[in-house]
Motif scaffolding. Structure first.
Motif, PDB file in Angstrom:
ATOM      1  N   PRO A  14       5.313 -29.521 -55.623  1.00  0.00           N
ATOM      2  CA  PRO A  14       4.606 -30.499 -54.779  1.00  0.00           C
ATOM      3  C   PRO A  14       3.089 -30.330 -54.776  1.00  0.00           C
ATOM      4  CG  PRO A  14       6.471 -29.575 -53.600  1.00  0.00           C
ATOM      5  CD  PRO A  14       6.392 -28.839 -54.898  1.00  0.00           C
ATOM      6  N   HIS A  15       2.610 -29.062 -54.736  1.00  0.00           N
ATOM      7  CA  HIS A  15       1.156 -28.899 -54.631  1.00  0.00           C
ATOM      8  C   HIS A  15       0.443 -29.326 -55.910  1.00  0.00           C
ATOM      9  CE1 HIS A  15       2.022 -24.926 -56.470  1.00  0.00           C
ATOM     10  NE2 HIS A  15       0.786 -24.994 -56.912  1.00  0.00           N
ATOM     11  N   ALA A  27       0.305 -33.147 -55.795  1.00  0.00           N
ATOM     12  CA  ALA A  27      -0.776 -33.577 -54.909  1.00  0.00           C
ATOM     13  C   ALA A  27      -2.080 -33.664 -55.688  1.00  0.00           C
ATOM     14  CB  ALA A  27      -0.912 -32.609 -53.740  1.00  0.00           C
ATOM     15  N   ARG A  28      -2.300 -32.690 -56.576  1.00  0.00           N
ATOM     16  CA  ARG A  28      -3.525 -32.706 -57.390  1.00  0.00           C
ATOM     17  C   ARG A  28      -3.574 -33.916 -58.309  1.00  0.00           C
ATOM     18  NH1 ARG A  28      -3.809 -26.248 -58.818  1.00  0.00           N
ATOM     19  NH2 ARG A  28      -3.511 -25.733 -56.635  1.00  0.00           N
TER      20      ARG A  28
END
Lengths: 263, 318
Positions: free
Chosen positions: A72-73, A76-77
């Motif tokens: 997920p992170h 997000a980017r």
């Protein structure tokens, strides 16, 4: 070209096929809604697209790039942001800090700069703070900025989640039941907000039970039942589809709305 | 948490450090004060780990042990100045924390507590059993860093107690300043965010495992520096500094004072350092009273002393 492309996506939990062979795409500025009865696999689908679950089959492409099962992170980017059906708020932080956390990718710097409060961080912090307050004003939470998030009402927390998701400047926004638990006025506000976001070029993928809202703002609707896509098309087409009426809208569909309105 | 709040807290802490000696009936209390500050320093580190990032370590005394024995061993074997040995110990502790935390913190759950428990026991066993190097359970002498002589040459005559009271107080202030900087920074917000909801933190782009690791390494360095200071002011170390009881004591201080609050941590350290001395009147029931106090605080003030009291004063008690 479409921004998000989901093809043949599927996942099983202990032999149960929760989602099976679902494909669709979302373009910039488009509002695509995923509807279906409870347990149809809508949230599971969201969790696969946003990297929380690892899909068993199929692929997710973002901007032409294969992002299947990407963390997920990292998504997000790449500009993918979401909200949650069951609120995921940083309860013990202030409302403003919740939104500031959404600016993480913009304001993060080397860790020693944070430890020593280097002046170089301050200018950026001031800019980010202004942006966060603007976002709060946009979801009408500016007056509650310094309150602890846990003290807000359910509807307000729903809006806070949207503000936090917008803070990272997403290209595509996944909204999981943004109007659940909101009264008529709040629902209309969210309706306007979503339309505004789409008009500004953000691709929106929406799960929502409020059929009036869905029919009013969606450009395209995907209908799930028992984890499978049973229909898709524009609101008018979908609402006339016999399979959809049988599976979801049913004959007593109008009574659905009040039942969910107080969710 | 605004910038103003940060300076108010630091101001309160600085005022306490400067003014408390006015109440000291004898020079002995400088020693007690220094011990409180050293304990508070490692507890402030735990505030970052437990209070901000929501992770538990049951082996932080291991890092204190590394810091303490670095100050004992490095001057003797490497010819390093004790001051530099503090930095060496902090470096080793940071690297150790990185090596332990990296694989463990990818997992969700209580794995860090278990892994650090093992680490703490390991350090304590090595220090106890490597007699040739560490002197075993009897401990070893730590060389005088020569700070007192240096100050005397500069015209400042201090007793040992006064000197270490000042040095520990100063280091605690710096530690508190850094922890408060972190609180209202992107990194600190990311830590508090993942404490609130890991999945939501990840969806706004926070690398959850990396931020937990940062908190763990930073808190390990705090514990290490505290261990070093303890060794330098006692001029003696024993393996007890790395013992399991010391680890538990640190966590207890943090939770008692208020694990999210830097000032609370200091208060917790002060109480648990002083209480055993006060409770000597209860003789063999000392531990019993201590336990009862802890249980009472957790039942009636679950957020810890300072945050709960602050909440009552603001009239927003839940």
């Amino acid at each position: 070209m479409s921004l998000l492309e989901v093809s043949g996506l599927g996942i099983s939990f202990g032999g149960l096929r929760a989602v099976e062979d679902v494909s669709f795409s979302v373009s910039p500025g488009e509002i695509v809604s995923v509807i279906g009865p409870n347990g149809a696999g809508k949230t599971t689908l969201f969790n696969m697209i946003s990297g929380i679950y690892r899909p068993g089959r199929g692929s997710v492409r973002l901007n032409g790039q294969d992002v299947t099962a990407t963390a997920p992170h990292l998504l997000a980017r790449m500009g993918l942001s979401r909200t949650f059906q069951n609120l995921q708020i940083f309860q013990e932080m202030t409302v403003l800090d919740n939104v500031l956390a959404g600016y993480h990718l913009t304001e993060r710097g080397p860790v020693w700069a944070d430890l020593l409060a280097l002046p170089s961080m301050r200018r950026r912090a001031a800019e980010v703070r202004r942006g966060a307050r603007d976002l709060l004003a946009r979801v009408r939470l500016d007056k509650a900025a310094e309150q602890e998030a846990g003290s807000l009402s359910y509807g307000a927390l729903k809006r806070l989640e949207i503000a936090r998701a917008l803070a990272l400047g997403p290209k595509i926004l996944l909204l999981d039941e943004p109007a659940a638990g909101c009264n008529a006025v709040e629902t209309e506000e969210i309706d306007h907000l979503i339309a505004e976001l789409a008009a500004s070029g953000i691709a929106i993928l929406l799960v929502e039970h409020d059929m009036k809202l869905v029919m009013r703002i969606s450009s395209h609707i995907v209908v799930l039942d028992h984890g499978q896509k049973i229909a898709e098309g524009d609101p008018a087409t979908v609402s006339r589809n016999p399979a959809v009426i049988a599976a979801y809208l049913g004959t007593d569909a109008p009574t659905e709305d009040p039942a969910h309105a107080d969710g | 948490m605004t910038r103003r709040m940060k300076w108010i807290q630091l101001g309160v802490l600085a005022a306490l450090i400067v003014l408390l000696p006015l109440l000291f009936p004898s020079g002995y209390y400088y020693r007690v004060g220094a011990l409180i500050f050293v304990n508070a320093l490692s507890v402030v580190g735990l505030v970052i780990l437990i209070g901000y990032a929501g992770q538990i370590s049951l082996g932080h005394a291991g890092f204190a042990g590394i810091g303490a024995y670095a100050c004992a061993l490095a001057p003797e074997h490497l010819g390093l100045h004790p001051g530099l040995a503090v930095l060496l110990g902090a470096g080793i502790s940071g690297v150790m924390a990185l090596l332990i935390g990296r694989p463990i913190l990818r997992l969700k759950g209580y794995y860090l507590a278990v892994a650090t428990l093992g680490f703490g026991i390991l350090v304590s066993m090595v220090l106890t059993n490597e007699r040739a190097l560490t002197g075993g359970p009897d401990g070893m002498v730590v060389a005088d860093p020569g700070l007192r002589d240096l100050l005397r040459d500069l015209g400042l005559r201090l007793s040992g107690g006064e000197l270490w009271y000042g040095v520990s107080g100063l280091v605690l202030l710096v530690g508190a300043w850094i922890a408060l900087n972190l609180l209202d920074s992107p990194t600190g917000r990311a830590m508090r965010a993942l404490h609130g909801s890991e999945v939501a933190a990840a969806t706004v782009g926070i690398d959850v495992a990396a931020q937990k690791l940062r908190a763990f390494v930073i808190s390990a360095v705090y514990a290490s520096v505290a261990g070093s200071l303890l060794a330098l002011q006692n001029q003696y170390v024993t393996p007890d500094v790395a013992g399991f009881l010391h680890s538990v004591e640190m966590v207890t201080m943090a939770v008692l004072g208020g694990v999210g609050s830097v000032l609370g941590a200091t208060l917790g350290a002060a109480i648990l350092t002083l209480l055993p001395q006060v409770l000597t009147v209860f003789a063999e029931y000392e531990q019993l009273v201590l336990g009862a106090v802890m249980i009472g605080v957790m039942i009636f003030l679950p957020q810890g002393l300072l945050p709960s009291i602050a909440r009552r004063l603001r009239g927003t008690s839940e």
